[in-house]
Design a protein around this motif. Structure first.
Motif, short mmCIF file in Angstrom:
data_model
loop_
_atom_site.label_atom_id
_atom_site.label_comp_id
_atom_site.label_asym_id
_atom_site.label_seq_id
_atom_site.Cartn_x
_atom_site.Cartn_y
_atom_site.Cartn_z
N ARG A 331 33.52 49.50 37.21
CA ARG A 331 32.97 49.50 38.56
C ARG A 331 31.61 50.19 38.59
O ARG A 331 30.68 49.71 39.25
N ARG A 332 31.48 51.30 37.89
CA ARG A 332 30.19 52.00 37.86
C ARG A 332 29.10 51.09 37.29
O ARG A 332 27.98 51.04 37.81
N ASP A 355 43.16 42.18 33.70
CA ASP A 355 43.66 42.73 34.97
C ASP A 355 42.57 43.53 35.68
O ASP A 355 42.41 43.45 36.91
N ILE A 356 41.82 44.32 34.91
CA ILE A 356 40.75 45.12 35.51
C ILE A 356 39.65 44.22 36.05
O ILE A 356 39.13 44.42 37.15
N GLN A 362 37.59 40.90 42.90
CA GLN A 362 38.02 40.82 44.30
C GLN A 362 37.39 41.89 45.18
O GLN A 362 37.23 41.69 46.38
N THR A 363 36.99 43.00 44.57
CA THR A 363 36.54 44.14 45.38
C THR A 363 35.17 44.68 44.99
O THR A 363 34.63 45.51 45.71
N GLY A 364 34.62 44.24 43.87
CA GLY A 364 33.37 44.82 43.40
C GLY A 364 32.21 43.85 43.46
O GLY A 364 32.39 42.66 43.76
N PRO A 365 31.00 44.33 43.18
CA PRO A 365 29.82 43.45 43.17
C PRO A 365 29.89 42.44 42.03
O PRO A 365 30.46 42.72 40.96
N ALA A 389 38.75 31.24 34.62
CA ALA A 389 38.97 31.38 36.06
C ALA A 389 38.07 32.45 36.67
O ALA A 389 37.69 32.36 37.85
N MET A 390 37.69 33.46 35.86
CA MET A 390 36.84 34.54 36.37
C MET A 390 35.42 34.47 35.81
O MET A 390 34.66 35.42 35.96
#
Length: 548
Positions: A331-332, A355-356, A362-365, A389-390
């Protein structure tokens, strides 16, 4: 701008869907300005245009090694040449010969021993090294996967490692039956010794890098994705050396440079982001590590490894970075403007990483260029479609598939079917970026192309392909070494195909790979391919025999 160079009468595979095959290409300065047939391109010639007759040879976009430890590979070329040693005795003999040739070198270093290739597969110990090096000149020799190493007594003493030294977090110190350190070190324990080794001076580094670039040009490589090492501090030193070469016009590669996660404080403070740089040197991804390696049984697995001579039925490998720490660093990095490049070998490591990534998606930039997993080596079938898929790049190294066949079957049993599933990933829609992992493996892209297409060692072709359904086509493989690698670095508008407007990075081969594959590969036909000419930025940087 006047056309400076025309290549004609070739079999030019452009990796451009708009016009995949042409016979000629025109170059003006650093850029490709035209592709087509000979007449069309020769019409662009001026009085000072150089025209080269390719005599029907195959030309491709300049090749990219999408996973190379470039800094360490360049330096390792000058260390004890233990890679490929057929036995422990020969490895030790090579160390002795190197010491005789470099008597003033304070430390003995080397890369690439692999006990799995020896008649007696027992790894070397401090006592073995001491017989060659003595006990006063320190020595540290890395295993082929760089996830294990052996140190002699002087090196252990320099690091303060003795019977009372505890294992560091994320690492293991090998010990004999009495608890005495036996010289073997795994994962972060290696750093206890490696940090004691003196750093080379800037002139030595520059000379090593320039020698490495020349060798890559000989192999047709014009771009690399430079990978960082786990918890090593070579990143800033390497980047400074690359910048020094770039400032003086001596960086004759397109170099996508990763930054280590432990440098995130500096990255954030400086406001750096992915893509910072120019057409030669750019910042790429933030690099993290999930686990170790399959050969040393430190890859993180969902189920235990097959029992070895010790009968251990509980070993599931190592998590070298706690998942919660990885999630925070993912995330950082994303918030700082960087995609993530994460080393994951074992099936559990890959699942945890996916998983990460899923939570982050879904929640990060969203990253400016795709996140990527380095190796994706052992993948549970339930996870095979998740990268596509990602939009996560699968950064894979085909040569490992033929290097590790016996090891995979020995340590994984039937699960070897889930190792190096290149075609499964490709069919799922995942972007493949292909590399070598040098100095872990041979940097030759032609050995990698052979491995991807044939799934068997050249000298064992009569045995048939190893899990042949996972082989790639030649077109898929070339894409992975060219436009696929460029897309993975965000350079698809600059390089990766022979297209008007892109930089003129082109390699001419002495063998027609397509004709070889059509005729049926029986041995080293692909692996022995030589480069006749390498063009970087519109200038010829290498010519082999028969280059013109």
């Amino acid at each position: 701008m006047e056309v400076s160079l025309i290549l004609r009468n070739g079999k030019i595979y452009t990796v451009d869907d708009a016009r995949p095959w042409v016979s000629a290409v025109a170059i003006a300065g650093r850029s490709i300005v035209g592709v087509g047939d000979d007449r069309q391109m020769l019409d662009l010639a001026g009085p000072r245009t150089e025209v080269i007759d390719l005599a029907g040879r195959l030309a491709l976009p300049g090749l990219c090694d999408a996973h190379i430890h470039f800094y360490y590979w360049c330096l390792a070329r000058h260390l004890a040449p233990v890679a490929g040693s057929p036995s422990k005795e020969e490895m030790l003999a090579r160390v002795g010969r190197w010491m005789h040739s470099a008597p003033d070198t304070a430390w003995v270093g080397g890369w690439g021993w692999n006990e799995n290739l020896w008649p007696d597969p027992s790894p070397p110990t401090r006592d073995d090294l001491d017989e060659i090096t003595g006990t006063e000149r320190p020595a540290l020799l890395w295993r082929v996967d760089m996830h294990a190493a052996v140190a002699n007594s002087a090196a252990l003493r320099a690091a303060g490692i003795d019977q009372g030294t505890p294992d560091p977090a994320g690492g293991l110190i090998g010990r004999d039956a009495t608890g005495r350190p036996n010289g073997l070190l795994w994962e972060l324990a290696i750093n206890l010794v490696a940090e004691q080794m003196p750093d080379p001076d800037s002139q030595t580094v520059a000379a090593a890098l320039e020698g490495g670039m020349s060798e890559l040009h000989r192999l047709g490589v014009t771009a690399v994705h430079d990978q960082r090492m786990k918890d090593h501090d070579e990143g800033p030193v390497a980047l400074a050396a690359y910048q020094a070469l770039n400032r003086t016009g001596r960086l004759a590669l397109r170099l996508n440079c990763n930054l280590a996660a432990h440098d995130l404080d500096h990255i954030e403070a400086l406001g750096l982001a992915s893509g910072f740089g120019d057409d030669y040197l750019r910042l790429g991804h933030v690099k993290l590590f999930t686990d170790g390696s399959m050969g040393s049984k430190t890859a993180w697995m969902l189920a235990p490894y097959e029992p070895g001579p010790d009968g251990d039925r509980t070993n599931t490998g190592l998590s070298v970075t706690p998942p919660e720490q990885m999630a925070a660093e993912f995330r950082r990095a994303a918030e700082a403007g960087f995609p993530v490049s994460v080393h994951a070998i074992g099936d559990r490591a890959n699942r945890v990483v996916l998983d990460i990534f899923e939570e982050l998606s879904q929640t990060g930039p969203q990253p400016p260029i795709p996140h990527r997993i380095e190796h994706v080596q052992i993948l549970d079938p339930a996870d095979a479609s998740r990268l596509a898929a990602m939009d996560i790049t699968a950064s894979v190294q085909p040569v490992h598939a033929i290097d590790d066949m016996e090891t995979a079957e020995r340590v994984l049993g039937d699960r070897a079917a889930h190792v190096y599933n290149f075609q499964t990933l490709a069919q799922s829609g995942a972007l493949l970026a292909l590399g070598s992992d040098a100095p872990v493996a041979d940097p030759s892209p032609f050995i990698g192309i052979h491995a991807a297409v044939c799934r068997q060692r050249p000298k064992q072709m009569s045995a048939g392909p190893w899990y042949g359904a996972e082989a790639l086509s030649l077109e898929q493989t070339i894409y992975g070494y060219t436009l696929g690698a460029a897309r993975a670095a965000g350079w698809q508008d600059t390089t990766g195909s022979i297209s008007p407007g892109k930089r003129a990075d082109i390699v001419v081969l002495d063998h027609d790979l397509f004709a070889i594959v059509d005729a049926g590969v029986t041995g080293r036909e692909i692996a022995n391919t030589q480069v006749a000419m390498t063009i970087f930025d519109g200038r010829i940087v290498y010519e082999g025999t028969g280059g013109q």
